[in-house]
Design an enzyme around this catalytic site. Structure first.
Site, PDB file in Angstrom:
ATOM      1  N   GLU A 130       0.878  -1.158   0.000  1.00 56.78           N
ATOM      2  CA  GLU A 130       0.000   0.000   0.000  1.00 56.78           C
ATOM      3  C   GLU A 130       0.924   1.219   0.000  1.00 56.78           C
ATOM      4  O   GLU A 130       1.802   1.317   0.865  1.00 56.78           O
ATOM      5  CB  GLU A 130      -0.867  -0.009   1.267  1.00 56.78           C
ATOM      6  CG  GLU A 130      -1.860   1.111   1.246  1.00 56.78           C
ATOM      7  CD  GLU A 130      -2.716   1.195   2.509  1.00 56.78           C
ATOM      8  OE1 GLU A 130      -2.656   0.291   3.352  1.00 56.78           O
ATOM      9  OE2 GLU A 130      -3.445   2.195   2.616  1.00 56.78           O
ATOM     10  N   ARG A 144       4.913 -12.447  10.000  1.00 49.65           N
ATOM     11  CA  ARG A 144       5.568 -11.159   9.747  1.00 49.65           C
ATOM     12  C   ARG A 144       6.948 -11.162  10.360  1.00 49.65           C
ATOM     13  O   ARG A 144       7.189 -11.864  11.345  1.00 49.65           O
ATOM     14  CB  ARG A 144       4.809 -10.031  10.451  1.00 49.65           C
ATOM     15  CG  ARG A 144       3.497  -9.682   9.893  1.00 49.65           C
ATOM     16  CD  ARG A 144       2.868  -8.612  10.779  1.00 49.65           C
ATOM     17  NE  ARG A 144       3.211  -7.285  10.306  1.00 49.65           N
ATOM     18  CZ  ARG A 144       2.592  -6.691   9.291  1.00 49.65           C
ATOM     19  NH1 ARG A 144       1.632  -7.297   8.651  1.00 49.65           N
ATOM     20  NH2 ARG A 144       2.934  -5.476   8.918  1.00 49.65           N
ATOM     21  N   LYS A 166       4.181   0.922   9.479  1.00 56.46           N
ATOM     22  CA  LYS A 166       4.345   2.219   8.824  1.00 56.46           C
ATOM     23  C   LYS A 166       3.694   3.331   9.639  1.00 56.46           C
ATOM     24  O   LYS A 166       4.166   4.455   9.651  1.00 56.46           O
ATOM     25  CB  LYS A 166       3.733   2.162   7.418  1.00 56.46           C
ATOM     26  CG  LYS A 166       4.646   1.473   6.434  1.00 56.46           C
ATOM     27  CD  LYS A 166       4.025   1.395   5.060  1.00 56.46           C
ATOM     28  CE  LYS A 166       3.089   0.233   4.973  1.00 56.46           C
ATOM     29  NZ  LYS A 166       2.489   0.006   3.672  1.00 56.46           N
TER      30      LYS A 166
HETATM   31  P1  ATP Z   1       2.582  -2.082   7.957  1.00 55.47           P
HETATM   32  O1  ATP Z   1       1.767  -2.691   9.045  1.00 55.47           O
HETATM   33  O2  ATP Z   1       4.025  -2.006   8.280  1.00 55.47           O
HETATM   34  O3  ATP Z   1       2.038  -0.807   7.472  1.00 55.47           O
HETATM   35  P2  ATP Z   1       1.354  -3.495   5.852  1.00 55.47           P
HETATM   36  O4  ATP Z   1       1.143  -4.965   5.937  1.00 55.47           O
HETATM   37  O5  ATP Z   1       0.202  -2.608   6.036  1.00 55.47           O
HETATM   38  O6  ATP Z   1       2.554  -3.117   6.808  1.00 55.47           O
HETATM   39  P3  ATP Z   1       1.601  -3.316   3.034  1.00 55.47           P
HETATM   40  O7  ATP Z   1       2.149  -2.211   2.258  1.00 55.47           O
HETATM   41  O8  ATP Z   1       0.149  -3.550   2.994  1.00 55.47           O
HETATM   42  O9  ATP Z   1       2.072  -3.108   4.531  1.00 55.47           O
HETATM   43  O10 ATP Z   1       2.388  -4.661   2.757  1.00 55.47           O
HETATM   44  C1  ATP Z   1       2.788  -5.155   1.514  1.00 55.47           C
HETATM   45  C2  ATP Z   1       3.164  -6.584   1.699  1.00 55.47           C
HETATM   46  O11 ATP Z   1       4.254  -6.699   2.614  1.00 55.47           O
HETATM   47  C3  ATP Z   1       2.030  -7.401   2.280  1.00 55.47           C
HETATM   48  O12 ATP Z   1       1.919  -8.611   1.579  1.00 55.47           O
HETATM   49  C4  ATP Z   1       2.434  -7.601   3.714  1.00 55.47           C
HETATM   50  O13 ATP Z   1       1.897  -8.772   4.230  1.00 55.47           O
HETATM   51  C5  ATP Z   1       3.956  -7.612   3.631  1.00 55.47           C
HETATM   52  N1  ATP Z   1       4.532  -7.181   4.895  1.00 55.47           N
HETATM   53  C6  ATP Z   1       4.316  -6.027   5.547  1.00 55.47           C
HETATM   54  N2  ATP Z   1       4.967  -5.998   6.717  1.00 55.47           N
HETATM   55  C7  ATP Z   1       5.637  -7.171   6.809  1.00 55.47           C
HETATM   56  C8  ATP Z   1       6.487  -7.758   7.786  1.00 55.47           C
HETATM   57  N3  ATP Z   1       6.795  -7.122   8.907  1.00 55.47           N
HETATM   58  N4  ATP Z   1       6.992  -8.974   7.533  1.00 55.47           N
HETATM   59  C9  ATP Z   1       6.706  -9.630   6.398  1.00 55.47           C
HETATM   60  N5  ATP Z   1       5.899  -9.143   5.435  1.00 55.47           N
HETATM   61  C10 ATP Z   1       5.364  -7.933   5.636  1.00 55.47           C
HETATM   62 MG    MG Z   2      -1.419  -1.775   5.491  1.00 54.65          MG
END
Ligand code: ATP
Ligand code: MG
Length: 553
Positions: free
Chosen positions: A35, A261, A271
């Site tokens: 995202e 994760r 983020k």
């Molecule tokens: P955050 O909670 O840090 O904002 P998010 O999951 O909302 O992370 P996205 O941009 O939606 O972030 O994530 C893109 C991809 O990266 C998704 O498939 C997500 O599952 C993966 N991802 C995000 N954070 C992690 C993590 N800490 N470890 C492994 N994969 C991750």
């Molecule tokens: Mg997200």
């Protein structure tokens, strides 16, 4: 066998190999769906290495798809940074970059299809009431009074939503599933909401935006994704993922698999929290070298190779855990130990005068790497006046102290053996100058009387060295799990950045922003990509040397 030669395997790769062997799929399609609401962090690197790595190793295809369904938090700066970071990590997406917003028309049509099948309705409860009616794990949800509207009415109202007939929060489209489902995700989830916000890609075309759950499975299916890999928090959403695809007319039905994760000690990963660190001025920006972002790590001196190696070492499992920050540090140390040229820099200088040396300088030749002679040599001037590090001298010390003291011999790195005789102090009792003699027969060899000199200290020549600002970075937080605190900002390490004004050897005159060195006995340092200039040298400490290594020296 070299660590990097070990074949990667994990439960997801095993599933993929089985699907290929059984002929279920002839080609594997994965995607990385960030995202664009922030910069990528090291957790994303885990997902990137998994998705792009699988596509690469099995001759498949990995799409980069921006999941841009929430125009409030998303912007172009984030999109550009994400593209840059993925490329820098060494991966390439297949074909054009995809955006969930590319599918807004199609997703809208699928919403209409669900309404026509009696599987979606327009709800006019307020967002708070919807939340309240949803129930809890122990308590079933309650049907909305708007749940049983006719298909015709729902079509009209959804059209009204789309054409701006409702204010934000006054209506939404919900799937009609089961308000008493054991899975809260299945209690009539919201599919579309109203947002009067311009979208970075489609502008003002829409005032209704599809929710993540509705968008994600449809985007996966439209792109022909075979294995949709996501993190464990989406485990419950898997039922909804399949419910949606089972109830719309679409050819492809990807399967979702979840993995844990990445969490790391002494940092935070979401983020939202990273953004808070910036807005509350705890760090300078997304690429502050203390941030666990890809751009922060890069600026600090991490290499793509070290980050990929880290992702390989931690593996992919379904078990939630927290990885020690040392595990990441050991990857960059291993990489830089092999590849970074050695130089000398004095971070906390004190002057040392070699009284029995003439004022003529000598040019010494030094290897750039102790084990890699192909990394060649460099010239380092040696002269009567040197700087050494304050911590490398004590007036008197016990036998264990291997560095310079009055009356004891020590070797100057890659040069001569010296002995200290006396010192000058200022009015406050601080040592200002150390006076020594050197043994001119000891250039890289032991003194002729056979005595062994244990200690080795580094130095630079006062006349020739270059002043440098040296930024010593440490963990951003004082405690291993800041995210568990009520207010994680209270646990910031006040010493996460200490600035020293020291000197580096003159061979660094050509150091380009981004180049990385081992400062002997100090650690690995990277010329700052923003602030390092020919006129003002700035080095960031990437990582300290191993404690064991420091002791040996
Ligand atoms: P955050 O909670 O840090 O904002 P998010 O999951 O909302 O992370 P996205 O941009 O939606 O972030 O994530 C893109 C991809 O990266 C998704 O498939 C997500 O599952 C993966 N991802 C995000 N954070 C992690 C993590 N800490 N470890 C492994 N994969 C991750
Ligand atoms: Mg997200």
């Amino acid at each position: 066998m070299n660590q990097s030669d070990i074949k990667i395997t994990n439960f997801i790769r095993q599933i993929i190999e089985k699907d290929l062997t059984s002929g279920k799929y002839s080609k594997i399609y994965t995607r990385f769906p960030p995202e664009p609401n922030g910069y990528l962090h090291i957790g994303h690197a885990k997902s990137i290495c998994l998705n792009f790595g699988i596509a690469k190793d099995y001759n498949g295809q990995c799409n980069l798809r921006f999941d841009d369904t929430n125009p409030i938090k998303e912007n172009i700066e984030y999109i550009d940074s994400i593209k840059k970071d993925i490329k820098w990590l060494g991966f390439k997406w297949d074909g054009k970059i995809k955006y969930s917003s590319d599918y807004f028309n199609k997703i809208y049509k699928y919403a209409i299809e669900l309404i026509k099948k009696g599987l979606a309705y327009v709800d006019e409860l307020s967002p708070d009431t919807i939340r309240e009616y949803r129930g809890t794990l122990d308590k079933a949800g309650k049907n909305s009074p708007y749940r049983d509207r006719s298909i015709k009415q729902n079509l009209q109202l959804f059209h009204k939503m789309k054409s701006g007939g409702f204010k934000e929060g006054k209506a939404c489209l919900r799937a009609k599933i089961d308000m008493s489902s054991s899975s809260i995700v299945m209690r009539d989830p919201i599919l579309y909401r109203i947002r009067y916000v311009e979208h970075h890609k489609v502008g003002k075309k829409w005032c209704i935006y599809p929710m993540y759950d509705f968008t994600h499975c449809i985007s996966d299916a439209l792109e022909g994704i075979t294995h949709s890999l996501c993190t464990l928090e989406f485990q419950d959403n898997r039922r909804l993922y399949h419910w949606i695809l089972n109830n719309i007319t679409i050819n492809n039905h990807p399967k979702q698999y979840e993995f844990s994760r990445l969490n790391l000690t002494y940092t935070v990963m979401s983020k939202r929290r990273l953004n808070q660190l910036i807005t509350e001025n705890k760090v300078a920006n997304w690429d502050d070298p203390r941030m666990p972002t890809i751009s922060g790590l890069r600026r600090r001196g991490y290499t793509a190779n070290a980050i990929r190696e880290f992702c390989k070492r931690i593996g992919i499992t379904k078990k939630d855990n927290v990885i020690e920050m040392e595990a990441l540090e050991s990857c960059i140390r291993d990489d830089l130990n092999k590849n970074a040229p050695r130089v000398m820099a004095v971070l906390d200088p004190i002057k040392l005068i070699i009284e029995n040396m003439s004022s003529n300088e000598q040019i010494l030749t030094m290897y750039n790497h102790p084990n890699k002679l192909d990394m060649k040599t460099r010239k380092v001037p040696f002269s009567r006046e040197l700087y050494i590090d304050k911590a490398d001298f004590l007036e008197t010390a016990n036998e264990q102290y291997n560095r310079l003291t009055l009356g004891k011999k020590v070797r100057l790195r890659n040069s001569y053996v010296i002995e200290a005789h006396r010192i000058d102090k200022d009015a406050n009792g601080n040592i200002t100058t150390i006076y020594c003699t050197y043994d001119s027969n000891t250039l890289n060899k032991n003194p002729s009387n056979g005595s062994k000199v244990k200690g080795v200290i580094h130095w630079v020549s006062v006349l020739h060295c270059i002043p440098a600002e040296i930024r010593l970075y440490d963990y951003l937080f004082r405690i291993p799990n800041p995210a568990l605190e009520v207010n994680f900002l209270n646990t910031i390490n006040p010493d996460s950045l200490l600035i020293r004004y020291g000197f580096v050897e003159p061979s660094l005159i050509s150091a380009k922003p981004g180049s990385i060195y081992q400062f002997e006995r100090e650690g690995y340092f990277c010329a700052d990509i923003h602030d390092h200039t020919k006129k003002h040298f700035v080095f960031n400490r990437t990582v300290k040397l191993k404690n064991r290594w420091i002791k040996i020296k």
